[in-house]
Structure formats: structure tokens, C-alpha cells
Motif scaffolding. Structure first.
Motif, PDB file in Angstrom:
ATOM      1  N   ARG A 129       0.821  -1.214   0.000  1.00  0.00           N
ATOM      2  CA  ARG A 129       0.000   0.000   0.000  1.00  0.00           C
ATOM      3  C   ARG A 129       0.859   1.269   0.000  1.00  0.00           C
ATOM      4  NH1 ARG A 129      -5.352  -0.699   0.729  1.00  0.00           N
ATOM      5  NH2 ARG A 129      -6.078  -2.780   1.384  1.00  0.00           N
ATOM      6  N   PRO A 132       4.087   3.896  -4.449  1.00  0.00           N
ATOM      7  CA  PRO A 132       3.366   4.900  -5.237  1.00  0.00           C
ATOM      8  C   PRO A 132       3.041   4.406  -6.634  1.00  0.00           C
ATOM      9  CG  PRO A 132       5.693   5.457  -5.128  1.00  0.00           C
ATOM     10  CD  PRO A 132       5.492   4.283  -4.206  1.00  0.00           C
ATOM     11  N   ARG A 133       1.990   4.959  -7.196  1.00  0.00           N
ATOM     12  CA  ARG A 133       1.568   4.611  -8.550  1.00  0.00           C
ATOM     13  C   ARG A 133       2.342   5.394  -9.601  1.00  0.00           C
ATOM     14  NH1 ARG A 133      -1.180  -0.178  -8.484  1.00  0.00           N
ATOM     15  NH2 ARG A 133      -2.819  -0.176  -6.908  1.00  0.00           N
ATOM     16  N   GLU A 134       2.882   6.543  -9.194  1.00  0.00           N
ATOM     17  CA  GLU A 134       3.622   7.366 -10.152  1.00  0.00           C
ATOM     18  C   GLU A 134       4.672   8.182  -9.416  1.00  0.00           C
ATOM     19  OE1 GLU A 134       3.398  10.964 -10.630  1.00  0.00           O
ATOM     20  OE2 GLU A 134       2.283  11.154  -8.747  1.00  0.00           O
ATOM     21  N   THR A 135       5.628   8.700 -10.180  1.00  0.00           N
ATOM     22  CA  THR A 135       6.619   9.624  -9.648  1.00  0.00           C
ATOM     23  C   THR A 135       6.891  10.685 -10.702  1.00  0.00           C
ATOM     24  OG1 THR A 135       8.807   9.849  -8.618  1.00  0.00           O
ATOM     25  CG2 THR A 135       8.644   8.277 -10.425  1.00  0.00           C
ATOM     26  N   PRO A 139       4.176   6.872 -14.715  1.00  0.00           N
ATOM     27  CA  PRO A 139       3.594   5.697 -14.063  1.00  0.00           C
ATOM     28  C   PRO A 139       4.695   4.737 -13.640  1.00  0.00           C
ATOM     29  CG  PRO A 139       3.298   5.580 -16.436  1.00  0.00           C
ATOM     30  CD  PRO A 139       3.847   6.949 -16.147  1.00  0.00           C
ATOM     31  N   ARG A 141       5.953   0.797 -12.277  1.00  0.00           N
ATOM     32  CA  ARG A 141       5.707  -0.637 -12.222  1.00  0.00           C
ATOM     33  C   ARG A 141       6.624  -1.221 -11.148  1.00  0.00           C
ATOM     34  NH1 ARG A 141       5.880  -2.227 -18.602  1.00  0.00           N
ATOM     35  NH2 ARG A 141       7.490  -0.638 -18.616  1.00  0.00           N
ATOM     36  N   HIS A 142       6.046  -2.013 -10.273  1.00  0.00           N
ATOM     37  CA  HIS A 142       6.786  -2.554  -9.143  1.00  0.00           C
ATOM     38  C   HIS A 142       6.923  -4.067  -9.243  1.00  0.00           C
ATOM     39  CE1 HIS A 142       6.553   1.331  -7.140  1.00  0.00           C
ATOM     40  NE2 HIS A 142       5.252   1.354  -7.364  1.00  0.00           N
ATOM     41  N   ARG A 163      -2.642  -5.800  -6.178  1.00  0.00           N
ATOM     42  CA  ARG A 163      -1.927  -4.524  -6.286  1.00  0.00           C
ATOM     43  C   ARG A 163      -1.238  -4.358  -7.633  1.00  0.00           C
ATOM     44  NH1 ARG A 163      -3.580  -0.829  -3.006  1.00  0.00           N
ATOM     45  NH2 ARG A 163      -1.608   0.270  -3.344  1.00  0.00           N
ATOM     46  N   GLY A 164      -1.331  -5.371  -8.519  1.00  0.00           N
ATOM     47  CA  GLY A 164      -0.698  -5.280  -9.831  1.00  0.00           C
ATOM     48  C   GLY A 164       0.810  -5.274  -9.776  1.00  0.00           C
ATOM     49  N   VAL A 165       1.365  -5.960  -8.779  1.00  0.00           N
ATOM     50  CA  VAL A 165       2.811  -6.003  -8.575  1.00  0.00           C
ATOM     51  C   VAL A 165       3.357  -7.342  -9.069  1.00  0.00           C
ATOM     52  CG1 VAL A 165       4.610  -6.068  -6.795  1.00  0.00           C
ATOM     53  CG2 VAL A 165       2.736  -4.421  -6.618  1.00  0.00           C
ATOM     54  N   ALA A 183       0.939  -9.443 -12.499  1.00  0.00           N
ATOM     55  CA  ALA A 183       0.976  -8.089 -13.052  1.00  0.00           C
ATOM     56  C   ALA A 183       0.914  -8.163 -14.571  1.00  0.00           C
ATOM     57  CB  ALA A 183       2.244  -7.367 -12.600  1.00  0.00           C
TER      58      ALA A 183
END
Length: 245
Positions: A129, A132-135, A139, A141-142, A163-165, A183
Motif C-alpha cells: 500500500r 506509489p503509482r507514479e513519480t 507511471p 511498475r513494481h 496490487r498489480g505487482v 501483473a
């Protein structure tokens, strides 16, 4: 739609590569330029140990061609801790370095856990959680690189999937080998190159990795790195796999 397949190595500054992967006499300041035109990607390992200035990331971007991508290993201060769910400040500091200066060269972030880090559903969910989704408008990807056998658990896969990780696929004698579609991209670290094989892995093994890479690409982009093992052979292994693809 089939994803792109990026193949590379970990880092680019390694003395035994000079005179083999790097032409004899090539200036060290030109090594990234050389490597990035023969490989599709490089995993930056130095970010695990140290922090850098935005100008450094901008410099790395400028030295690499269009279509090249860096994976970035997250700081050890984010992952080597008693409770991963309390890593918010360290994660914020990691991204405050200026990773967005890599622009379209920014690929996945690799969060490499310690070998002693065990799977605890509440702790891992709290950590996920925090990612972050972006920086800087880019966008993110983790990918989680887990090294304890307790992570071979459907509950972990479900958490990562929600979480799409991505879960890093590790070809290593001691680490769990997990091939789960959690992911829309795949991340693999191949760590068993051998000194007695000119291309690190035997031709038959490379053919197998090429076949697996194509299967992974059916669900999205693929990032494959030859890391550790017989490190002197890793660039040759990467180039041999690129040829097969």
C-alpha cells in the motif's frame, strides 16, 4: 497484444568486461553508451546501496538510445527493516532522488527483500500500500524479489495480483522460483551463468529461456536480467538470448 522483451544485465561498470564486452581502450565514461546499444535494458544496482542526484539520472538517460529501459533496484533502507509496513519515509526519500529524470527510460522498480524476510500477509499488504503509482508524472511498475520459501503461498500471489505487482522469477539454487502472473509485465533474474559456458548458459538452456520469454510476453512487457553467477559471462548470455529472440 504481445509485449516487448527487454534483456540485459545488472550494472555496467565491471572490470572483467573491459577487453571482452567492452572494446580494449574504451573510456569508462563511455561504457553505458556502449552497453545500452547492445542490450535492451540494465538493472541499476547502485541505487540499492546509495542515493543519487537528479542530474545523474538525467545523464544516464542522455547516454542511452530511444527504446532502452532501466530497471531500478530500490534502496536497501526501504526493504531491510524490522517492519516493512513502516517504510513510508524511506520510500518517499528513495523517489525524491529524481528518478523521473530517466523519463521514458524508467522501467520497473525491483524491491529486493532479505533472505530472512518471511511472508506475513498483513505486513506485506501494508508495504504494498506504500508503493506509489507514479513519480513526477511517470507511471510506476513494481516487482517484488522475495528470497524466503514462505513466499510460495497463494495468499502472497493474491496480494501481489490485487496490487498489480510482479513477483520476480529467480533462477537460483537457493531462492524460491515463482512463476505467477500477478501483473501486466514479467521480471526475471537469471543467476546461474557458468564460467565454462561461453554464453553463460548452454545453448539449449538459452533456447528454453527464449521460449519462456515469449510466453511471458503474451501478457505484457518482459524484463530479463543475467545477474550474479559467472558475472564475466553475463553480457554474452544476454546478447545470445537477444539473438534468439
Amino acid at each position: 497484444m504481445t509485449g516487448r522483451i527487454f534483456v540485459g544485465v545488472g550494472g555496467w561498470s565491471y572490470a572483467p568486461w573491459r577487453g571482452t564486452f567492452y572494446p580494449k581502450g574504451l573510456a569508462q565514461r563511455r561504457e553505458l553508451d556502449h552497453a545500452s546499444r547492445r542490450l535492451g535494458s540494465i538493472e541499476i544496482n547502485a541505487t540499492y546501496y546509495s542515493s543519487f542526484k537528479p542530474a545523474t539520472f538525467a545523464k544516464w538517460r542522455a547516454e542511452t538510445p530511444d527504446g532502452f529501459v532501466f530497471a531500478v533496484k530500490a534502496s536497501r533502507y526501504c526493504v531491510n527493516r524490522r517492519n516493512l509496513g513502516e517504510a513510508a519515509d524511506s520510500i518517499a526519500k528513495f523517489f525524491a532522488q529524481g528518478l523521473e529524470q530517466l523519463g521514458d527510460r524508467l522501467g520497473p522498480i525491483n524491491w529486493q527483500f532479505r533472505e530472512t524476510q518471511k511472508f506475513d500477509a498483513a505486513e506485506i499488504e501494508a508495504f504494498l500500500r506504500l508503493l506509489p503509482r507514479e513519480t513526477g508524472g511517470l507511471p510506476l511498475r513494481h516487482a517484488l524479489e522475495v528470497r524466503h520459501p514462505s513466499f510460495k503461498d497463494p495468499a502472497f500471489y493474491d496480494l501481489a495480483r490485487r496490487r498489480g505487482v510482479a513477483v520476480v522469477f529467480a533462477d537460483h539454487a537457493d531462492f524460491p522460483c515463482i512463476d505467477e502472473a500477478t501483473a501486466d509485465f514479467a521480471y526475471a533474474r537469471l543467476m546461474r551463468t557458468r564460467e565454462d559456458a561461453e554464453t553463460g548458459y548452454a545453448p539449449s538452456a538459452l533456447a528454453g529461456w527464449a521460449e519462456r520469454a515469449r510466453k511471458w510476453a503474451a501478457r505484457g512487457d518482459v524484463f530479463i536480467y543475467f545477474i550474479a553467477g559467472a558475472k564475466a559471462r553475463n553480457p554474452a548470455a544476454a546478447q545470445a538470448l537477444i539473438e534468439r529472440l
